[in-house]
Design a protein around this motif. Sequence first.
Motif, PDB file in Angstrom:
ATOM      1  N   ILE A   1      -1.362  -7.455  -3.763  1.00 25.29           N
ATOM      2  CA  ILE A   1      -0.484  -7.967  -5.044  1.00 25.29           C
ATOM      3  C   ILE A   1       0.058  -9.525  -4.589  1.00 25.29           C
ATOM      4  O   ILE A   1      -0.075 -10.348  -5.123  1.00 25.29           O
ATOM      5  CB  ILE A   1       0.600  -6.998  -6.044  1.00 25.29           C
ATOM      6  CG1 ILE A   1      -0.299  -5.858  -6.517  1.00 25.29           C
ATOM      7  CG2 ILE A   1       1.397  -7.801  -6.861  1.00 25.29           C
ATOM      8  CD1 ILE A   1      -1.371  -6.011  -7.462  1.00 25.29           C
ATOM      9  N   ALA A   2       0.843  -9.242  -3.689  1.00 19.40           N
ATOM     10  CA  ALA A   2       1.478 -10.580  -3.058  1.00 19.40           C
ATOM     11  C   ALA A   2       0.423 -11.628  -2.485  1.00 19.40           C
ATOM     12  O   ALA A   2       0.782 -12.685  -2.606  1.00 19.40           O
ATOM     13  CB  ALA A   2       2.392  -9.981  -1.873  1.00 19.40           C
ATOM     14  N   ASP A   3      -0.966 -11.166  -2.125  1.00 14.99           N
ATOM     15  CA  ASP A   3      -1.750 -11.860  -1.711  1.00 14.99           C
ATOM     16  C   ASP A   3      -2.858 -12.397  -2.871  1.00 14.99           C
ATOM     17  O   ASP A   3      -3.700 -13.161  -2.641  1.00 14.99           O
ATOM     18  CB  ASP A   3      -2.564 -11.191  -0.551  1.00 14.99           C
ATOM     19  CG  ASP A   3      -1.863 -11.325   0.851  1.00 14.99           C
ATOM     20  OD1 ASP A   3      -0.964 -12.186   0.884  1.00 14.99           O
ATOM     21  OD2 ASP A   3      -2.185 -10.431   1.559  1.00 14.99           O
TER      22      ASP A   3
ATOM     23  N   ALA B   1      -3.486  -6.065 -10.547  1.00 13.72           N
ATOM     24  CA  ALA B   1      -3.962  -4.487 -10.658  1.00 13.72           C
ATOM     25  C   ALA B   1      -4.467  -4.391 -11.959  1.00 13.72           C
ATOM     26  O   ALA B   1      -4.083  -4.787 -12.930  1.00 13.72           O
ATOM     27  CB  ALA B   1      -2.567  -3.924 -10.460  1.00 13.72           C
ATOM     28  N   MET B   2      -5.353  -3.637 -12.025  1.00 11.35           N
ATOM     29  CA  MET B   2      -6.065  -2.996 -13.302  1.00 11.35           C
ATOM     30  C   MET B   2      -5.655  -1.552 -13.513  1.00 11.35           C
ATOM     31  O   MET B   2      -5.723  -1.121 -14.579  1.00 11.35           O
ATOM     32  CB  MET B   2      -7.690  -3.010 -13.173  1.00 11.35           C
ATOM     33  CG  MET B   2      -8.248  -4.599 -12.821  1.00 11.35           C
ATOM     34  SD  MET B   2      -9.902  -4.682 -12.521  1.00 11.35           S
ATOM     35  CE  MET B   2     -10.440  -4.585 -13.957  1.00 11.35           C
ATOM     36  N   LEU B   3      -5.649  -0.894 -12.407  1.00  8.27           N
ATOM     37  CA  LEU B   3      -5.202   0.508 -12.443  1.00  8.27           C
ATOM     38  C   LEU B   3      -4.590   1.186 -11.069  1.00  8.27           C
ATOM     39  O   LEU B   3      -4.856   0.708 -10.051  1.00  8.27           O
ATOM     40  CB  LEU B   3      -6.642   1.459 -12.604  1.00  8.27           C
ATOM     41  CG  LEU B   3      -6.206   2.948 -12.639  1.00  8.27           C
ATOM     42  CD1 LEU B   3      -5.840   3.320 -14.152  1.00  8.27           C
ATOM     43  CD2 LEU B   3      -7.556   3.640 -12.344  1.00  8.27           C
ATOM     44  N   VAL B   4      -3.112   1.548 -11.324  1.00  9.16           N
ATOM     45  CA  VAL B   4      -2.323   1.673 -10.285  1.00  9.16           C
ATOM     46  C   VAL B   4      -1.715   3.306  -9.956  1.00  9.16           C
ATOM     47  O   VAL B   4      -1.682   3.900 -11.117  1.00  9.16           O
ATOM     48  CB  VAL B   4      -1.088   0.677 -10.451  1.00  9.16           C
ATOM     49  CG1 VAL B   4      -0.021   0.763  -9.220  1.00  9.16           C
ATOM     50  CG2 VAL B   4      -1.570  -0.703 -10.439  1.00  9.16           C
TER      51      VAL B   4
ATOM     52  N   ILE C   1      -7.271   0.254  -8.840  1.00  8.33           N
ATOM     53  CA  ILE C   1      -8.537  -0.605  -9.015  1.00  8.33           C
ATOM     54  C   ILE C   1      -7.979  -1.929  -9.134  1.00  8.33           C
ATOM     55  O   ILE C   1      -6.897  -2.226  -9.784  1.00  8.33           O
ATOM     56  CB  ILE C   1      -9.326  -0.089 -10.187  1.00  8.33           C
ATOM     57  CG1 ILE C   1      -9.974   1.332  -9.785  1.00  8.33           C
ATOM     58  CG2 ILE C   1     -10.601  -1.335 -10.355  1.00  8.33           C
ATOM     59  CD1 ILE C   1     -10.736   1.657 -11.134  1.00  8.33           C
ATOM     60  N   TYR C   2      -8.574  -2.925  -8.560  1.00  8.61           N
ATOM     61  CA  TYR C   2      -7.805  -4.386  -8.517  1.00  8.61           C
ATOM     62  C   TYR C   2      -8.948  -5.466  -8.635  1.00  8.61           C
ATOM     63  O   TYR C   2     -10.107  -5.192  -8.074  1.00  8.61           O
ATOM     64  CB  TYR C   2      -7.042  -4.618  -7.069  1.00  8.61           C
ATOM     65  CG  TYR C   2      -6.114  -3.539  -6.939  1.00  8.61           C
ATOM     66  CD1 TYR C   2      -4.845  -3.883  -7.426  1.00  8.61           C
ATOM     67  CD2 TYR C   2      -6.413  -2.406  -6.321  1.00  8.61           C
ATOM     68  CE1 TYR C   2      -3.811  -2.859  -7.076  1.00  8.61           C
ATOM     69  CE2 TYR C   2      -5.433  -1.407  -6.166  1.00  8.61           C
ATOM     70  CZ  TYR C   2      -3.846  -1.764  -6.624  1.00  8.61           C
ATOM     71  OH  TYR C   2      -3.132  -0.769  -6.446  1.00  8.61           O
ATOM     72  N   GLN C   3      -8.608  -6.461  -9.147  1.00  8.84           N
ATOM     73  CA  GLN C   3      -9.742  -7.585  -9.081  1.00  8.84           C
ATOM     74  C   GLN C   3      -8.930  -8.506  -8.005  1.00  8.84           C
ATOM     75  O   GLN C   3      -7.581  -8.779  -8.309  1.00  8.84           O
ATOM     76  CB  GLN C   3      -9.542  -8.367 -10.498  1.00  8.84           C
ATOM     77  CG  GLN C   3     -10.558  -9.284 -10.487  1.00  8.84           C
ATOM     78  CD  GLN C   3     -10.650 -10.187 -11.891  1.00  8.84           C
ATOM     79  OE1 GLN C   3      -9.941 -10.353 -12.661  1.00  8.84           O
ATOM     80  NE2 GLN C   3     -12.118 -10.120 -12.192  1.00  8.84           N
TER      81      GLN C   3
END
Length: 158
Positions: A120-122, A126-129, A140-142
């Motif tokens: 997240i810092a980079d 977040a789509m699902l955490v 799940i992340y974009q």
Amino acid sequence: MFYKIGFYVLLAIVIAGVWVFIRANPMKNEGAASWTEFYSDAPAETMKFLADNFGIGAEKFADGAENNGMDYFSLKAKGQFWPFAGVMDVTKLPIEAKVPPHTMVYLTVKDYDATHAKIIADGATAMLVGEYAAGMKFGIYQIPGGLTIGVAQYGVKK
């Protein structure tokens, strides 16, 4: 004398086998592509195509009656020890927006929470955490570049 030699040879083979099994298991290796999701709008046809063309077998892993109305199938290649992917019906996902058929890879992490904070810092979105399923904690992340990935820590209980 021969029994001792045989015992030590067998012990060495067992230890080597366990070491190879652990090292080859993508669910144990940080950063390995450990699971792939096939989000299909026609799961039966997808599984038939994969079986007919690649010899990939499918096994029902979760029944729709117990899984929010969605059947889930795991996929395993011939001769492979463990499954490598899952197939689900994208039309039955419990989300508001229509999601097109697609494929997504999960990457193994040793510490889901630390990885979540770092990505997240980079710049990941977040789509699902922090979800739990089948002994794993995942999200799940974009990520930069518009790609969607999953991040999973295995061997976790809720």
